[in-house]
Design a protein around this motif. Sequence first.
Motif: not given
Length: 145
Positions: A25, A77, A93, A95-101
């Motif tokens: 990761a 961020e 969206e 959260a998904s784009d930034l790959e954050l919780p």
Amino acid sequence: MSAPGGAQGGAAGGAGGTAWFDDDAGPVVRPYALTGGRTHYEGVEFDLVALIEAVEAPGAADANPAIPASPWSPEPEHDMILELCRTPLSVVEIASDLELPLGVVRVLLGDLLDRSLIQVRRPAPVAQFPSERVLKEVIDGIRAL
């Protein structure tokens, strides 16, 4: 088998400064580090499908020189959220784009909302079901056909 001194699976406390590195990761940053230890936003609740849109920040010419500038400086961020939200995006969206919780994104959005840098558009309420009388009239109309 992993190489000596390399962290495997994000193991903490490894030798050679690899305690915060995962071979697959990359560098690991705990979510609370991004939010300064905050776990939720104290203001409004951000619905998953609420649309977030960046708002133009007031220019330096608009600022009152008698009012001192805020000591807050945005994290990278925050800037990424503002960049993404030039066109409206839902909270999920972002959260998904930034790959954050989601919890982290909600706290970051709260920071931006407190500084009037974003606008939140709540989802439309779910439509009310028609009354029983209306449903009976529809059924009667269908039977009459």
